[in-house]
Scaffold this active site. Structure first.
Site, PDB file in Angstrom:
ATOM      1  CG  ASP A   1       0.233  -4.009   2.896  1.00 38.64           C
ATOM      2  OD1 ASP A   1       0.346  -3.478   1.771  1.00 38.64           O
ATOM      3  OD2 ASP A   1       0.203  -3.360   3.953  1.00 38.64           O
TER       4      ASP A   1
ATOM      5  CB  SER B   1       3.287   1.626   6.368  1.00 33.32           C
ATOM      6  OG  SER B   1       2.164   1.349   7.146  1.00 33.32           O
TER       7      SER B   1
ATOM      8  CB  THR C   1       1.808  -3.760   7.854  1.00 31.28           C
ATOM      9  OG1 THR C   1       0.999  -3.554   6.707  1.00 31.28           O
ATOM     10  CG2 THR C   1       1.029  -4.599   8.855  1.00 31.28           C
ATOM     11  CB  ALA C   2      -1.795  -2.152  10.300  1.00 34.63           C
TER      12      ALA C   2
ATOM     13  CG  LEU D   1      -5.417  -2.975  15.218  1.00 36.27           C
ATOM     14  CD1 LEU D   1      -5.623  -4.248  16.023  1.00 36.27           C
ATOM     15  CD2 LEU D   1      -6.438  -2.895  14.118  1.00 36.27           C
TER      16      LEU D   1
ATOM     17  CG  HIS E   1      -0.320   0.325   2.504  1.00 36.42           C
ATOM     18  ND1 HIS E   1       0.123  -0.643   3.370  1.00 36.42           N
ATOM     19  CD2 HIS E   1      -0.042   1.495   3.107  1.00 36.42           C
ATOM     20  CE1 HIS E   1       0.634  -0.082   4.444  1.00 36.42           C
ATOM     21  NE2 HIS E   1       0.551   1.223   4.312  1.00 36.42           N
TER      22      HIS E   1
ATOM     23  N   GLY F   1       3.482   6.841   8.329  1.00 38.50           N
ATOM     24  CA  GLY F   1       4.816   6.934   7.747  1.00 38.50           C
ATOM     25  C   GLY F   1       5.707   5.780   8.156  1.00 38.50           C
TER      26      GLY F   1
ATOM     27  CG  LEU G   1      -6.936 -27.816   2.239  1.00 36.75           C
ATOM     28  CD1 LEU G   1      -7.708 -27.734   3.557  1.00 36.75           C
ATOM     29  CD2 LEU G   1      -6.144 -29.118   2.172  1.00 36.75           C
TER      30      LEU G   1
END
Length: 486
Positions: free
Chosen positions: A165, A239, A255-256, A258, A135, A237, A297
């Site tokens: 990502d 990430s 990456t993130a 919360l 991203h 910034g 599977l």
């Protein structure tokens, strides 16, 4: 049925990844919060520090040096880079549909440049490989990389995988510092880690914390998930930046973050990082084939509720993924899975739901051999399956002539997390039979008159014997409807 969720909102899902200068993107993309290029801030007054002998901290206590992360960071920080992207966006002004206005105001710009900032990590100095988040560089027309020593290079895009990502870019090699990849599977809750990145456009910022959880999943809107959770501050910034252990090894890609109240509420110690082992597997596939191929599977599963558990002679509280259908020529069929089996463990990982199984499959490459723990007739049995590749897209007429002209694809994982199951109508040729039947690009097929649709394999299986009348249940934006195909 569309699943509703009341999970904590994801703020700056990648958040906290790159900055985007577009307000629209801020509203629609929870992976990046809008911010323009950083404005230099005046330094706050700093009280003068006491000189040695006048109250300064001692360098040693009882002959023992005080612990410090500085030696490790001196080696690691030069490998963390700043990534600057530029994206050209067309600006549509309805007045300029009129030739008169175009002639009267020829200098009015017809496009604007959006700029974004993020972080990356040099993982191979000889080849110039830089690892970052998908991203951070998604849709960029121009990507440049700035090193800690001030050098800036234009970057070459090598490949990316939106569902995990992870992205790989390359800069000219020469006098680069790389971070060695650590073994993220050895991380334990409580291990000390350090996050390095460029939050808010501030270069080379370090925050520290511990591993709060491993194998974190079930977070809306973030694709395939096996995150490292940390309380080290991860801000906009950060990430694509590095999560390192105390040995200076790269164990994760930040990456993130919360945050239920949004990024302006500040850091609350809920940061997520992609494990280095997962990133290593993705990079290996990107370098060798230019794409990521995933195994499956080949089963359709459904949640195991109390009623179904009782009917199978299981405790009402039993968790797992109930097999509803086994696709022909699949890894599951070769392993001996049957409808009615309940998968409770895959590859040593506990499976509590169909989504947990889907997430597990999505993180495995084609050819992976997976031992399965299965409940069947009140007994626990072990089956060994080999994951096989399934096509990511199909021409509609390969499934049914009434779908001719449509290209059908698997849902991107971020969309699957938000919507649930289904198949994406990726393209519809103008004037085709599919177009005449009312299908549009972006439609999501959730069921047909032949049954529910969980993914491309289930749609293909359900249409193996085409029904006399083909009806599609679709979602278009926030509207659900039915299409009768002629």
């Amino acid at each position: 049925m569309r699943r509703a969720t009341t999970l904590v909102a994801l703020t700056a899902a990648a958040a906290f990844g790159g900055f985007s200068a577009t307000a629209v993107r801020e509203a629609l993309d929870n992976r990046a919060h809008a911010a323009t290029a950083p404005v230099p801030m005046a330094p706050a007054p700093v009280a003068s520090l006491p000189m040695a002998g006048a109250g300064a901290l001692p360098g040693a206590v009882e002959g023992q040096q005080l612990p410090s992360l500085a030696p490790m960071l001196q080696r690691a920080m030069p490998a963390v880079v700043s990534i600057h992207t530029k994206t050209r966006v067309q600006v549509r002004n309805p007045f300029f549909d009129d030739p008169f206005f175009r002639r009267m105001f020829p200098q009015v710009p017809q496009e604007r440049i959006n700029e974004s900032l993020g972080s990356g990590v040099v993982i191979d100095a000889q080849r110039g490989y830089v690892l970052t988040n998908h991203h951070v560089i998604e849709g960029a027309d121009d990507v440049s990389v700035s090193l800690a020593d001030g050098r800036t290079f234009s970057a070459e895009f090598l490949g990316s995988d939106a569902d995990t990502d992870v992205a790989l870019i390359r800069i000219p090699s020469g006098n680069l510092t790389e971070l060695p990849l650590g073994d993220s599977s050895r991380l334990q809750v409580g291990d000390f880690v350090v996050a390095i990145g460029n939050p808010f456009g501030l270069s080379q910022t370090v925050t520290s914390g511990i591993v709060s959880a491993v194998g974190r999943s079930g977070i809306r809107g973030l694709g395939y998930q096996n995150f490292i959770q940390t309380d080290a501050s991860i801000n906009p910034g950060n990430s694509g930046g590095a999560l390192v252990n105390l040995r200076g090894e790269l164990v994760g890609i930040n990456t993130a973050s919360l945050n239920p109240r949004g990024s302006m509420a500040g850091n609350i110690g809920l940061g997520l990082a992609i494990p280095s082992n997962l990133a290593r597997d993705v990079v290996q596939q990107l370098v060798t084939t230019g794409e990521v191929r995933r195994g499956t599977l080949g089963v359709d599963t459904q949640p195991l509720d109390a009623r179904l558990a009782r009917s199978l002679g299981l405790p009402e509280t039993q968790q797992g993924a109930l097999v509803a259908r086994v696709h022909a020529n699949s890894g599951a069929a070769a392993a001996g899975l049957r409808p009615g089996d309940v998968i409770v463990e895959a590859g040593g990982q506990r499976i509590t739901s169909p989504m947990a199984l889907h997430n597990f499959e999505g993180l495995q490459p084609v050819g992976t051999k997976v031992p399965l723990q299965v409940l069947r007739d009140g007994r626990t049995i072990t089956l060994n399956a080999t994951l096989r590749e399934q096509p990511r897209s199909l021409a509609g007429d390969a499934l049914d002539p009434r779908l001719a002209g449509a290209t059908l694809a698997e849902l991107p994982e971020t969309l699957r997390q938000a919507r649930g199951q289904g198949v994406l109508v990726e393209k519809v040729a103008s004037g085709s039979r599919a177009a005449q039947n009312g299908l549009r690009p972006g439609d999501v097929i959730t069921a047909t008159s032949a049954g529910q649709v969980s993914d491309l394999a289930s749609l293909r299986s359900s249409l193996a014997e085409p029904p006399r009348q083909l009806v599609l249940l679709i979602e278009r934006g926030n509207v659900r409807g039915r299409l009768v195909l002629q």
